[in-house]
Design an enzyme around this catalytic site. Structure first.
Site, short mmCIF file in Angstrom:
data_model
loop_
_atom_site.label_atom_id
_atom_site.label_comp_id
_atom_site.label_asym_id
_atom_site.label_seq_id
_atom_site.Cartn_x
_atom_site.Cartn_y
_atom_site.Cartn_z
N LYS A 80 -5.19 30.04 2.06
CA LYS A 80 -6.22 30.35 1.07
C LYS A 80 -5.58 31.31 0.08
CE LYS A 80 -11.00 31.91 0.45
NZ LYS A 80 -10.81 32.31 -0.91
N GLU A 100 -5.30 25.97 -6.92
CA GLU A 100 -5.53 27.40 -7.06
C GLU A 100 -4.28 27.99 -7.73
OE1 GLU A 100 -8.38 28.94 -6.00
OE2 GLU A 100 -7.87 31.04 -5.76
N PHE A 106 -4.14 21.30 -4.09
CA PHE A 106 -4.64 20.97 -2.75
C PHE A 106 -5.56 19.75 -2.70
CE2 PHE A 106 -7.28 24.58 -4.23
CZ PHE A 106 -8.52 23.97 -4.26
#
Ligand code: AMP
Length: 570
Positions: free
Chosen positions: A252, A302, A343
């Protein structure tokens, strides 16, 4: 259609809190909307364009006051006073329209078309004389609107419709109006909404009453769609229960969501609040063209900052300034470089990938992305059924300065804009909430000239409820340990002030911040019924829309979990 008819529907909708009643009212109304009036679908959500469009009405309370004053022949000071007393500028418009003498000519009866035409001219205006031009567009409408129309016109202008209608209410109303409430068709309808992100377009297909027509709607490169959202996992074990085995675990990354669209030579970049940030990241465009294969695609990723010298990942706060930056962009990209971690894939070479399982989408990513560390890579990923292995992966992510890991169901499709539980986040047990600033207090002494304490609110439906005050975690000087500064916050809050009483100010809910805190307590002091202990502001979240701040339920849940005492490891 006459605007009055729409205003009456708004009024009916605002009178009930029951969802089924709202759906009833709305579905009947939808049947009455002709194709030529389908822009009303935007007005129902208080918009003038689809959700993904950046052009917003953007009228401040100050301009609204001037317009009301001009249209009703009331002194603007009087309007202001009334507003302070009543608290709702729409109500003020309604009252003052009621008392002004009726001069409306039959030919001036406002239609929804006229309203939307005038409102759409507002965001186009720039440069000298803008305010006067805006005022005359608004007063042109306000001089002919009835009291109830004035109320909703003003509320639309300031972006606060208060009719309690969400996208899902509209979805079920469409289902009822055009598909006999056949629940089998809900999937098709939701898919059409997800793919188009445009309720007018969906309405136009739906009103044919043919479900096959809706299936024609596809994703379009360059048109932003909402990103899929995550829920919390308490542990790896907990994730297995919800997601099954094996599952996908990914780092993450502590950056910001970036949705990448490319068609031919053209690239568009959007944040999770659908803001277009293409111009802010020239180097990323370069990476996309060089390192990703495909004629057209939409990818989810991200972007995370890193230190050029040490190659260590940095936290979000450090790179957040790149999102809004309008000048010296190249220089800033040198100073604050980002690495893009891809992702997911939503669309590839003309076809939607949304409905495919993650397992297949991930395969496609691995095939088309050529990873170049510190530029653009595929997210770190493992597939595993082994608790120990995933826990080790989690520790590694924390060591690499990332927030934790994401755990994902390998068989699940991509669901735009929803928190459906196919994707869970696992982070160390540190208490954190995203909240909005709704007020503050001017400082004294060395903090005079700045707002120096801030009121935080969570949401409950369409309302914002106070949950605490914060004055710490904020820097005095620019860039002090990457903290958010008083100066920065004051500048952001100033134009949003709606009321000042002594040192206290109330601001329009707009500034979203991440708050870290020690624990939550029940509290009679704040209207939410909760108070945060030792809160500090850790980041400004210009990337997060208001719809994603913590709601009351999440806070209650956090409280109950805190009681059970924290799950901790790593
Ligand atoms: P949160 O903002 O705490 O709800 O966490 C969800 C966010 O984590 C997403 O919106 C992404 O911006 C971010 N994120 C970071 N890494 C990943 C990843 N590998 N998969 C999905 N989301 C990620």
């Amino acid at each position: 259609m006459r605007y009055e008819k729409l205003a009456k529907v708004y009024e009916e909708l605002s009178k009930t809190t029951k969802r089924l009643e709202k759906i009833d009212i709305l579905s009947k109304f939808l049947e009455d909307i002709g194709k030529e009036d389908s822009d009303i679908m935007y007005l129902l959500e208080g918009r003038i364009y689809p959700a993904y469009d950046e052009r917003k009405i953007g009228i401040s309370n100050q301009i609204a006051i001037k317009a009301i004053s001009k249209a009703t022949g009331t002194d603007s000071k009087k309007v202001l006073l009334k507003w302070k007393k009543v608290g709702d500028i729409g109500e003020v418009a309604k009252e003052l329209t009621q008392t002004k003498k009726q001069t409306t000519l039959a030919s001036n009866i406002p239609t929804t078309k006229k309203v939307i035409d005038n409102l759409r001219k507002l965001p186009e205006l720039v440069g000298k004389g803008t305010i006067d031009k805006k005022l005359s567009l608004i007063t042109e409408l306000l001089t002919s609107t009835s009291p109830i129309e004035s109320l909703y016109l003003i509320r639309t202008l300031i972006g606060d419709l208060r009719i309690g209608v969400q996208e899902s209410t509209i979805k079920y109303s469409i289902l009822k109006a055009f598909f006999k409430n056949n629940k089998d068709y809900e999937i098709n309808l939701q898919r059409a909404i997800d793919r188009s992100n445009d309720l007018k377009e969906v309405f136009e297909y739906a009103r044919t009453r043919k479900i096959e027509e809706l299936d024609k709607i596809n994703l379009e490169v360059g048109k932003p769609i909402k990103a899929m959202l995550a829920q919390k996992a308490k542990s790896v074990e907990d994730a297995f229960t919800h997601l099954g085995k094996p599952l996908a675990a990914e780092y993450k990354y502590d950056g910001f969501r970036l949705l990448i669209h490319k068609k031919g030579d053209k690239v568009h970049l959007f944040t999770r609040s659908l803001e277009n940030v293409t111009n802010q990241f020239p180097e990323v465009i370069d990476y996309i063209k060089k390192f990703i294969r495909g004629e057209s695609f939409i990818l989810d990723s991200e972007a995370v900052g890193y230190d050029k010298k040490t190659k260590k990942y940095t936290d979000f706060q450090k790179i957040s300034q790149r999102i809004k930056r309008k000048y010296d962009i190249e220089k800033l990209s040198e100073k604050l470089p980002v690495e893009v971690n891809v992702f997911d894939v939503l669309f590839y070479n003309g076809k939607s990938e949304l409905e495919k399982p993650l397992r297949e989408r991930r395969k496609l990513i691995d095939k088309i992305v050529k990873s170049h560390p510190y530029k653009l890579i595929t997210s770190k990923f493992i597939e595993s059924s082994d608790k120990k292995e995933i826990e080790n992966f989690y520790k590694m992510a924390l060591k690499d300065n990332q927030e934790g890991i994401m755990l994902k169901n390998l068989e699940a499709p991509y669901k735009p804009g929803r928190r459906v539980g196919n994707m869970l986040k696992l982070k160390p047990e540190e208490n954190e909430l995203d909240l909005v600033i709704t007020g503050g207090e001017w400082g004294t002494g060395k903090r005079s000239g700045w707002i120096s304490s801030f009121i935080l609110s969570c949401k409950k439906g369409n309302n914002y409820l106070e949950i605490g005050k914060v004055g710490t975690g904020i820097g005095e000087k620019e860039n002090e340990e990457n903290k958010v500064t008083f100066d920065e916050l004051t500048k952001l809050m100033n134009p949003l002030i709606t009321e000042e009483k002594g040192k206290n100010v109330t601001v329009k809910p707009k500034i979203v911040v991440t708050i870290h805190y020690q624990d939550i307590q029940k509290s009679p002091t704040y209207e939410s019924g909760w108070a945060l202990r030792f809160p500090r502001i850790t980041a400004l979240r210009p990337d997060k829309p208001l719809s994603e701040i913590a709601d009351l339920e999440e806070i209650e849940k956090d409280f109950l979990e805190q009681r059970k005492k924290n799950y901790k490891y790593g």
